[in-house]
Enzyme design. Structure first.
Site, PDB file in Angstrom:
ATOM      1  N   HIS A   1     108.311  20.440  34.213  1.00  0.00           N
ATOM      2  CA  HIS A   1     107.189  20.325  35.113  1.00  0.00           C
ATOM      3  C   HIS A   1     105.854  19.565  34.188  1.00  0.00           C
ATOM      4  O   HIS A   1     105.463  19.554  32.414  1.00  0.00           O
ATOM      5  CB  HIS A   1     106.266  21.058  35.656  1.00  0.00           C
ATOM      6  N   GLU A   3     109.587  30.181  36.639  1.00  0.00           N
ATOM      7  CA  GLU A   3     109.762  30.589  34.552  1.00  0.00           C
ATOM      8  C   GLU A   3     109.892  31.618  34.008  1.00  0.00           C
ATOM      9  O   GLU A   3     109.891  32.570  34.996  1.00  0.00           O
ATOM     10  CB  GLU A   3     107.864  30.387  33.891  1.00  0.00           C
TER      11      GLU A   3
END
Length: 253
Positions: free
Chosen positions: A9, A86
């Site tokens: 990202h 994550e």
């Protein structure tokens, strides 16, 4: 040949503050939004129009995926799944990296960030960002919601999604884009390239840099490590990732 593109990202609000983020849901900065759009334009220029997109449920990755797909000029479907989230950084989440480095020393700091099987101290139950109170995980058994994770834990939760969702798209001949996070992508790269534990310590994935893998019929990379669309910029950005924590102590290279 099968084509897989990995994309971390764009810069998030906590990346810019040098904080451990993990499962805390923060948005992109304006620079992160630009990175996402630039990634999409780079894919279009390289003739790599995604036909299937997979991302996590965290805002910074989901928005990167949407912005990149729009900039690439494709209407590829986007699937979101928590298994691409994550790594959960436990009690480190929300803390500034240089403070952790100062408090625990360089060896433990690096192990918590980059080793395979060492997890940080767990986050307290009902603490800040407890996923048990997030509606996105309401259907998950509580025992599946981590309070801390090692990279080995991330790998164990990610690989079922890889095999069940991403692999079928690749075998169907689709160009697949996976937009995820530093450690979920490290886990995937380690699986693809069969990295050893020492190699993993030096694997750093920069934000907003598309990484192309060409895979054979057995989904083995034709080039170990893949190829960044902009290798020089990616190498510089990866070195910056490796320096996180030291920057604010005045000990960068």
């Amino acid at each position: 040949m099968r084509t897989l593109i990995l994309l971390r990202h764009g810069e998030s609000a906590w990346n810019s503050k040098n904080l451990f983020t993990g499962w805390i849901d923060v948005d992109l900065t304006s620079h992160g939004e630009d990175q996402a759009r630039d990634s999409g334009r780079s894919l279009r220029a390289a003739g790599l129009l995604p036909q299937s997109v997979h991302t996590s449920v965290l805002t910074r990755a989901a928005r990167t995926a949407a912005l990149a797909v729009e900039a690439a000029g494709t209407d590829a479907p986007i699937a979101r799944h928590w298994r691409l989230n994550e790594r959960h950084y436990g009690a480190l989440q929300g803390r500034e990296k240089s403070e952790i480095l100062r408090e625990f020393g360089a060896k433990r700091f690096r192990q918590w960030r980059r080793s395979y099987d060492l997890a940080p101290p767990p986050a307290p139950v009902d603490g800040t960002g407890d996923a048990a109170h997030d509606a996105r995980y309401a259907d998950l058994p509580r025992e599946l919601l981590p309070r801390t994770e090692s990279l080995a834990d991330v790998t164990a939760r990610l690989l079922p999604y890889w095999h069940d969702a991403v692999v079928p798209d690749l075998r169907a001949g689709r160009t697949v884009l996976v937009v995820a996070h530093s450690n979920s992508l490290r886990a995937l790269v380690a699986h693809l390239d069969r990295l050893g534990r020492e190699e993993l310590l030096d694997l750093n994935i920069p934000t907003g840099m598309p990484l192309r893998y060409d895979l054979d019929e057995d989904l083995v990379p034709l080039v170990r490590g893949g190829r960044y669309l902009d290798p020089r910029a990616a190498a510089e950005a990866a070195a910056d990732v490796a320096d996180q924590g030291r920057r604010r102590l005045g000990t960068t290279r």
